[in-house]
Design a protein around this motif. Sequence first.
Motif, PDB file in Angstrom:
ATOM      1  N   TRP A   2       0.826  -1.193   0.000  1.00 16.42           N
ATOM      2  CA  TRP A   2       0.000   0.000   0.000  1.00 16.42           C
ATOM      3  C   TRP A   2       0.868   1.254   0.000  1.00 16.42           C
ATOM      4  O   TRP A   2       0.562   2.243  -0.684  1.00 16.42           O
ATOM      5  CB  TRP A   2      -0.941   0.010   1.204  1.00 16.42           C
ATOM      6  CG  TRP A   2      -2.134  -0.895   1.049  1.00 16.42           C
ATOM      7  CD1 TRP A   2      -2.412  -2.023   1.755  1.00 16.42           C
ATOM      8  CD2 TRP A   2      -3.218  -0.743   0.118  1.00 16.42           C
ATOM      9  NE1 TRP A   2      -3.589  -2.587   1.313  1.00 16.42           N
ATOM     10  CE2 TRP A   2      -4.108  -1.820   0.319  1.00 16.42           C
ATOM     11  CE3 TRP A   2      -3.513   0.207  -0.859  1.00 16.42           C
ATOM     12  CZ2 TRP A   2      -5.273  -1.977  -0.417  1.00 16.42           C
ATOM     13  CZ3 TRP A   2      -4.675   0.054  -1.603  1.00 16.42           C
ATOM     14  CH2 TRP A   2      -5.541  -1.028  -1.378  1.00 16.42           C
ATOM     15  N   LYS A 291       6.749  -9.100  -3.813  1.00  8.94           N
ATOM     16  CA  LYS A 291       5.730 -10.110  -3.560  1.00  8.94           C
ATOM     17  C   LYS A 291       6.393 -11.426  -3.150  1.00  8.94           C
ATOM     18  O   LYS A 291       7.521 -11.711  -3.562  1.00  8.94           O
ATOM     19  CB  LYS A 291       4.946 -10.279  -4.870  1.00  8.94           C
ATOM     20  CG  LYS A 291       3.687 -11.082  -4.822  1.00  8.94           C
ATOM     21  CD  LYS A 291       2.962 -10.812  -6.153  1.00  8.94           C
ATOM     22  CE  LYS A 291       2.133 -11.974  -6.600  1.00  8.94           C
ATOM     23  NZ  LYS A 291       1.553 -11.696  -7.937  1.00  8.94           N
ATOM     24  N   ARG A 292       5.693 -12.232  -2.373  1.00  8.43           N
ATOM     25  CA  ARG A 292       6.186 -13.551  -1.977  1.00  8.43           C
ATOM     26  C   ARG A 292       5.655 -14.602  -2.938  1.00  8.43           C
ATOM     27  O   ARG A 292       4.520 -14.514  -3.404  1.00  8.43           O
ATOM     28  CB  ARG A 292       5.732 -13.888  -0.552  1.00  8.43           C
ATOM     29  CG  ARG A 292       6.369 -13.039   0.520  1.00  8.43           C
ATOM     30  CD  ARG A 292       7.853 -13.266   0.644  1.00  8.43           C
ATOM     31  NE  ARG A 292       8.193 -14.670   0.889  1.00  8.43           N
ATOM     32  CZ  ARG A 292       9.434 -15.140   0.967  1.00  8.43           C
ATOM     33  NH1 ARG A 292      10.460 -14.330   0.795  1.00  8.43           N
ATOM     34  NH2 ARG A 292       9.646 -16.408   1.210  1.00  8.43           N
ATOM     35  N   CYS A 441      -2.468 -11.539  -6.910  1.00 11.56           N
ATOM     36  CA  CYS A 441      -1.947 -11.211  -5.589  1.00 11.56           C
ATOM     37  C   CYS A 441      -2.954 -11.645  -4.535  1.00 11.56           C
ATOM     38  O   CYS A 441      -4.114 -11.219  -4.555  1.00 11.56           O
ATOM     39  CB  CYS A 441      -1.699  -9.711  -5.502  1.00 11.56           C
ATOM     40  SG  CYS A 441      -0.512  -9.235  -4.236  1.00 11.56           S
ATOM     41  N   GLU A 442      -2.535 -12.520  -3.641  1.00 16.04           N
ATOM     42  CA  GLU A 442      -3.350 -12.954  -2.507  1.00 16.04           C
ATOM     43  C   GLU A 442      -2.587 -12.593  -1.239  1.00 16.04           C
ATOM     44  O   GLU A 442      -1.604 -13.244  -0.888  1.00 16.04           O
ATOM     45  CB  GLU A 442      -3.626 -14.456  -2.582  1.00 16.04           C
ATOM     46  CG  GLU A 442      -4.486 -14.841  -3.781  1.00 16.04           C
ATOM     47  CD  GLU A 442      -4.835 -16.325  -3.799  1.00 16.04           C
ATOM     48  OE1 GLU A 442      -4.288 -17.066  -2.950  1.00 16.04           O
ATOM     49  OE2 GLU A 442      -5.647 -16.734  -4.653  1.00 16.04           O
ATOM     50  N   GLY A 443      -3.049 -11.532  -0.579  1.00 17.00           N
ATOM     51  CA  GLY A 443      -2.246 -11.009   0.521  1.00 17.00           C
ATOM     52  C   GLY A 443      -0.951 -10.465  -0.044  1.00 17.00           C
ATOM     53  O   GLY A 443      -0.954  -9.672  -0.976  1.00 17.00           O
ATOM     54  N   ASP A 444       0.180 -10.905   0.512  1.00 14.66           N
ATOM     55  CA  ASP A 444       1.467 -10.476  -0.032  1.00 14.66           C
ATOM     56  C   ASP A 444       2.097 -11.557  -0.898  1.00 14.66           C
ATOM     57  O   ASP A 444       3.287 -11.500  -1.205  1.00 14.66           O
ATOM     58  CB  ASP A 444       2.426 -10.096   1.099  1.00 14.66           C
ATOM     59  CG  ASP A 444       2.832 -11.305   1.945  1.00 14.66           C
ATOM     60  OD1 ASP A 444       2.166 -12.347   1.836  1.00 14.66           O
ATOM     61  OD2 ASP A 444       3.805 -11.187   2.710  1.00 14.66           O
ATOM     62  N   GLY A 445       1.291 -12.561  -1.293  1.00 11.90           N
ATOM     63  CA  GLY A 445       1.825 -13.670  -2.069  1.00 11.90           C
ATOM     64  C   GLY A 445       1.005 -13.961  -3.305  1.00 11.90           C
ATOM     65  O   GLY A 445       0.207 -13.146  -3.768  1.00 11.90           O
ATOM     66  N   CYS A 446       1.223 -15.156  -3.853  1.00 15.67           N
ATOM     67  CA  CYS A 446       0.533 -15.577  -5.063  1.00 15.67           C
ATOM     68  C   CYS A 446      -0.258 -16.849  -4.782  1.00 15.67           C
ATOM     69  O   CYS A 446       0.016 -17.554  -3.808  1.00 15.67           O
ATOM     70  CB  CYS A 446       1.543 -15.834  -6.182  1.00 15.67           C
ATOM     71  SG  CYS A 446       2.630 -17.260  -5.899  1.00 15.67           S
TER      72      CYS A 446
END
Length: 561
Positions: A2, A291-292, A441-446
């Motif tokens: 953000w 991103k993670r 993007c799901e949260g800070d990951g994939c």
Amino acid sequence: MWDALSDQVKAMEAMANGTACPSLYLSSLDPGVGKTQTLYAFVRNLVRSPAHAGVGVLICLGRLEEVRSFVQGMNAFGVLPPAAVAVMTSDPALNALGHPVPQEAQVLVTTHQRLERMRGRRLSDASAFLYQGKPRAVRVWDESFLPARAVVLNTNTIAGLLETLSTINPDLRARIMAMVNEVEGLPDNSAYTVPDFAAEFGIGLPKVIRAMGRRAPTKPKDAAADLWHLSGRTVSVRCGNRDGWALVDYRDSLPPDMAPMLILDASGRVRATYDDMEARGLLVRLQSAVKRYDNLTVHLWDKGGGKSSFALHGNELCKEVARMVLTKPQEPWLVIVHKPHPTGGDYERLIRQHLQGADVDVAFLTWGNHIATNTYVDRPNVILAGTLFYGTAQYEALKRSVADQRASDACVSAEALARVKMGETMHHLLQALCRASVRRCEGDGCPPTSAYVIGNSRHDFQGALAKAFPGARVKPWRPEGLKLTGYVAKAIAYLSEMAKIVQTGAKVRFKQVAQAIGMKPENFNKDVREHPAFSEALGKLGIIEVGGFSRKISFQFQTPI
């Protein structure tokens, strides 16, 4: 993430308010984080702001197909007034999506090529790009940015101009033919001063272009333009086994007053080209957030995947790609392939032939079209059927263009070329794999995604994948099945027999296995336990390594056979 998106907005807001420094601002957030959605929201609010009614916006995209999806996406996000947006491309149908007079629309969407055609002329002097008689203050460049165009002019390409040149001046043709012969006699990485053809013969580029005819293809015209640009300059000469001899340099192609401008490029964190722009003071990196990729599993086949490898072994490689697709026939796949080759064939067609009409959902993209499309974001399986590499001349041209380093200044070191090559490799891996569901993007990951990559280990794909996709797991892709030999095969055979008779949770010490296969315990760890094929085979048997706090000492049977 953000905070990084907020940085992107602040950069555009500063441009809109006239307070931005004349720099290039790079936002390198990973695919799927929201750079484009943020741009949509900003444009919508800018157009609605009475205080910014006279502030124009210029958005530059890579290809024509991106223009349509961008305009549609911008309206889907929040419908803009019909007169607010104009489109300026070579396609009349696309231009019809917006206001017929670009200078009257507050938002102008165009292509990189339109800006590059200006050949270094100032943006403020180009009336087509103005809004209400003034330069557009908010400027956004989507995807890859270079401050100048890399020039790689092959001697075979130059020779292709000789027929046209002979109709203009036979002596000019002979002079250029002599230059080609001279260049092809030079060692690799030489410096060479190209004759000044315009000065010697009084023949300018416009005359050469006219001699080609209005219907001549674009490539010969571009080659002639490059040759006349190189005339009188000292250039680098590179000789590659595949591409022959090439003259290497770069030329200004963009307006010198593009800054301030925002660059949105997810590959910005991995490409070495941006490092050089930053070192020159041209570029400012905005806040980023990587991103993670812990939910990404990459299966790597240690085999050549370049164009030449596919040209030689295309059928074998395509057969294996089809076999991999059939391992999960109920799931959708995306396969990225090389474009058809004169000798290797049509690789998409070959893969489809090996699928033998199986009822599978497979989509295909070709290298070169593997950037900036979201059509396949719901596909959890992606195969890079080959990888994209350039010749040494192209990497050197890229390096020189971003570092502003002419051949007369210095040679480009092997280390610098290696950094550029690795950066471009990571760029292509990141962009290609992120066409599939790993983009989301799901949260800070994939989301969970399986990727399959064909690439020779000499290019350090392990290292490239680790840096491009932090947290991703990389496993071997073994087309021929798991082949075990020597002590590794003996150890797995012994453990397989044990697994048939012991209970779940039973343990056997490493020392016992080493003694059972006739091996010294001190050599067992290095020669067997650390072997990648052994680790993979253990997983298939449902066996894990366990032990104390400091080190593992035993195998434990989790799943009885």
